[in-house]
Design a protein around this motif. Structure first.
Motif, PDB file in Angstrom:
ATOM      1  N   ALA A   1      -4.408   0.122  -4.647  1.00 42.23           N
ATOM      2  CA  ALA A   1      -3.988  -0.306  -3.314  1.00 42.23           C
ATOM      3  C   ALA A   1      -2.548   0.118  -3.047  1.00 42.23           C
ATOM      4  CB  ALA A   1      -4.126  -1.821  -3.155  1.00 42.23           C
ATOM      5  N   PHE A   2      -1.729   0.121  -4.093  1.00 43.84           N
ATOM      6  CA  PHE A   2      -0.346   0.571  -4.008  1.00 43.84           C
ATOM      7  C   PHE A   2      -0.088   1.655  -5.049  1.00 43.84           C
ATOM      8  CE2 PHE A   2       0.687  -4.011  -2.778  1.00 43.84           C
ATOM      9  CZ  PHE A   2       0.961  -3.739  -1.449  1.00 43.84           C
ATOM     10  N   ILE A   3       0.707   2.646  -4.691  1.00 41.47           N
ATOM     11  CA  ILE A   3       1.365   3.528  -5.644  1.00 41.47           C
ATOM     12  C   ILE A   3       2.849   3.275  -5.449  1.00 41.47           C
ATOM     13  CG2 ILE A   3       1.811   5.912  -6.323  1.00 41.47           C
ATOM     14  CD1 ILE A   3      -0.953   6.637  -5.331  1.00 41.47           C
ATOM     15  N   SER A   4       3.525   2.821  -6.507  1.00 40.88           N
ATOM     16  CA  SER A   4       4.856   2.262  -6.345  1.00 40.88           C
ATOM     17  C   SER A   4       5.828   2.736  -7.419  1.00 40.88           C
ATOM     18  CB  SER A   4       4.789   0.725  -6.396  1.00 40.88           C
ATOM     19  OG  SER A   4       3.804   0.223  -5.517  1.00 40.88           O
ATOM     20  N   ASP A   5       7.106   2.704  -7.074  1.00 41.30           N
ATOM     21  CA  ASP A   5       8.166   2.947  -8.039  1.00 41.30           C
ATOM     22  C   ASP A   5       8.342   1.698  -8.887  1.00 41.30           C
ATOM     23  OD1 ASP A   5      10.671   4.500  -8.950  1.00 41.30           O
ATOM     24  OD2 ASP A   5      11.476   2.561  -8.349  1.00 41.30           O
ATOM     25  N   LEU A   6       8.294   1.843 -10.203  1.00 42.98           N
ATOM     26  CA  LEU A   6       8.345   0.676 -11.078  1.00 42.98           C
ATOM     27  C   LEU A   6       9.668  -0.067 -10.969  1.00 42.98           C
ATOM     28  CD1 LEU A   6       7.031  -1.036 -13.345  1.00 42.98           C
ATOM     29  CD2 LEU A   6       8.104   0.524 -14.987  1.00 42.98           C
ATOM     30  N   ASP A   7      10.770   0.635 -11.003  1.00 45.04           N
ATOM     31  CA  ASP A   7      12.078  -0.025 -11.043  1.00 45.04           C
ATOM     32  C   ASP A   7      12.383  -0.793  -9.769  1.00 45.04           C
ATOM     33  OD1 ASP A   7      12.567   0.854 -13.612  1.00 45.04           O
ATOM     34  OD2 ASP A   7      13.658   2.646 -12.968  1.00 45.04           O
ATOM     35  N   SER A   8      12.201  -0.144  -8.629  1.00 45.51           N
ATOM     36  CA  SER A   8      12.562  -0.772  -7.349  1.00 45.51           C
ATOM     37  C   SER A   8      11.437  -1.587  -6.744  1.00 45.51           C
ATOM     38  CB  SER A   8      12.992   0.306  -6.346  1.00 45.51           C
ATOM     39  OG  SER A   8      11.881   1.123  -6.005  1.00 45.51           O
ATOM     40  N   GLY A   9      10.189  -1.292  -7.127  1.00 46.73           N
ATOM     41  CA  GLY A   9       9.047  -1.947  -6.509  1.00 46.73           C
ATOM     42  C   GLY A   9       8.663  -1.350  -5.173  1.00 46.73           C
ATOM     43  N   ARG A  10       9.375  -0.303  -4.755  1.00 43.61           N
ATOM     44  CA  ARG A  10       9.098   0.324  -3.458  1.00 43.61           C
ATOM     45  C   ARG A  10       7.719   0.984  -3.457  1.00 43.61           C
ATOM     46  NH1 ARG A  10      12.321   3.966  -4.013  1.00 43.61           N
ATOM     47  NH2 ARG A  10      10.843   5.691  -4.365  1.00 43.61           N
ATOM     48  N   HIS A  11       6.955   0.734  -2.407  1.00 45.83           N
ATOM     49  CA  HIS A  11       5.619   1.308  -2.288  1.00 45.83           C
ATOM     50  C   HIS A  11       5.693   2.695  -1.654  1.00 45.83           C
ATOM     51  CE1 HIS A  11       4.297  -2.562  -3.479  1.00 45.83           C
ATOM     52  NE2 HIS A  11       4.548  -3.152  -2.333  1.00 45.83           N
ATOM     53  N   GLU A  12       5.132   3.681  -2.335  1.00 44.73           N
ATOM     54  CA  GLU A  12       5.119   5.036  -1.810  1.00 44.73           C
ATOM     55  C   GLU A  12       3.832   5.319  -1.047  1.00 44.73           C
ATOM     56  OE1 GLU A  12       6.288   7.824  -4.781  1.00 44.73           O
ATOM     57  OE2 GLU A  12       8.066   6.669  -5.335  1.00 44.73           O
ATOM     58  N   ILE A  13       2.752   4.657  -1.446  1.00 47.37           N
ATOM     59  CA  ILE A  13       1.477   4.749  -0.728  1.00 47.37           C
ATOM     60  C   ILE A  13       0.885   3.348  -0.652  1.00 47.37           C
ATOM     61  CG2 ILE A  13      -0.900   5.625  -0.815  1.00 47.37           C
ATOM     62  CD1 ILE A  13       0.139   8.145  -2.122  1.00 47.37           C
ATOM     63  N   ILE A  14       0.378   2.974   0.523  1.00 46.14           N
ATOM     64  CA  ILE A  14      -0.252   1.665   0.712  1.00 46.14           C
ATOM     65  C   ILE A  14      -1.650   1.875   1.295  1.00 46.14           C
ATOM     66  CG2 ILE A  14      -0.135  -0.582   1.862  1.00 46.14           C
ATOM     67  CD1 ILE A  14       2.891  -0.185   2.113  1.00 46.14           C
ATOM     68  N   ASN A  15      -2.652   1.365   0.613  1.00 45.62           N
ATOM     69  CA  ASN A  15      -4.030   1.401   1.110  1.00 45.62           C
ATOM     70  C   ASN A  15      -4.456  -0.022   1.458  1.00 45.62           C
ATOM     71  OD1 ASN A  15      -4.617   4.258   0.736  1.00 45.62           O
ATOM     72  ND2 ASN A  15      -4.543   3.852  -1.458  1.00 45.62           N
ATOM     73  N   SER A  16      -4.271  -0.403   2.701  1.00 46.28           N
ATOM     74  CA  SER A  16      -4.583  -1.772   3.123  1.00 46.28           C
ATOM     75  C   SER A  16      -5.972  -1.842   3.751  1.00 46.28           C
ATOM     76  CB  SER A  16      -3.528  -2.283   4.110  1.00 46.28           C
ATOM     77  OG  SER A  16      -3.391  -1.397   5.201  1.00 46.28           O
TER      78      SER A  16
END
Length: 290
Positions: A68-83
């Motif tokens: 559902a998310f592809i995210s940066d581990l350190d920041s938690g920022r979502h690079e792709i969101i499948n809602s």
């Protein structure tokens, strides 16, 4: 050829205590510093993965919530969101209530991740709440009306109950929304007897997420090696060059495996990666020298 290694967490890379062993963390730390292309694909959230993987320099994004998310581990920022489509969220929510369950609703509100909940009606749900409170999970939101969460981007609905109840609910959801959602029904290995039914958008799969990583991060020439233990790993097994199941894996998943290794309690994933990486690196060095 470069190699991309992707591992599931619970029951695969992690031991039965939901922790990555000091041995595995040490080896991964060293290999990552040498240039290992490695990431994880899990049903977990980035919040819990940040605790588990602390200290590891994962240069590639992680795959969370089954894709559902592809995210940066350190920041938690979502690079792709499948809602999930809002109208489908409402329909599935009504079905969940009809079957006597009350879901946890996982969302992204544009700024931060949230997990909304209302009534906690069984011990399986209590376990989940206590686990998240113990971890000081900042996503938790207790609300009087769960439908208020639907104004966010909903990425997962999670119902926790006994197997038979959820099996019937899953059947009803598939009958109505089979082409729109992905469902997974699995026992919580840390709270035996209680099962989790998770509902995601149809694009939220580990296989699709790995394809996105390959396309977006210049990994098209990489060989894909994946590790897993449960049926939610099947789609990433199908797209991998090498699909490796741990000994404790679900029998259904093993049907798709190209190799079986030791159990999750034996550091089997990292031992395999270490050996495979060493073999490939040694071969490359010999080739360069020659």
């Amino acid at each position: 050829m470069n190699t991309l290694y992707v591992s599931d967490l619970d029951g695969t890379l992690l031991g039965d205590n939901a922790i990555i062993s000091s041995f595995s963390k040490k080896i991964l730390y060293e290999l990552l510093n040498e240039g290992l292309q490695f990431t994880v694909a899990s049903a977990r959230s980035v919040v819990s993965m940040q605790v588990i993987l602390k200290g590891l320099n994962l240069r590639l994004p992680i795959i969370e919530f089954n894709g559902a998310f592809i995210s940066d581990l350190d920041s938690g920022r979502h690079e792709i969101i499948n809602s999930i489509c809002p109208s489908i969220v409402e329909s599935i929510y009504k079905l969940i209530l009809e079957f006597g369950c009350i879901p946890f609703v996982s969302t992204f509100n544009g700024t931060e991740d949230c997990v909304y909940y209302k009534d906690v009606i069984n011990d399986g749900m209590h376990w989940h709440i206590n686990d998240r409170l113990t971890s000081k999970d900042r996503r938790l939101r207790a609300v009087e009306d769960l439908t208020l969460s639907f104004s966010d981007r909903v990425v997962c609905l999670t119902a926790i109950d006994r197997a038979q109840q959820l099996l019937e609910l899953q059947g009803a959801i598939i009958e109505r929304h089979e082409t729109s959602v992905e469902t997974h029904l699995m026992e919580n290995q840390y709270s035996p007897g209680w099962y989790w039914l998770t509902i995601h958008d149809r694009k939220a799969t580990k296989g699709q997420a790995i394809r996105s990583l390959v396309e977006n991060y210049g990994l098209q020439e990489s060989e894909i090696v994946v590790f897993g233990d449960q049926i939610n790993d099947i789609k990433m097994f199908k797209i991998a060059n090498h699909a490796i199941a741990v000994a404790n894996a679900d029998a259904e998943l093993k049907r798709y495996a190209t190799l079986l290794i030791g159990s999750n309690t034996e550091d089997s994933v990292v031992k395999y990666i270490h050996q495979d990486w060493s073999n490939r690196y040694a071969f490359k060095s010999d080739f360069d020298i020659g």
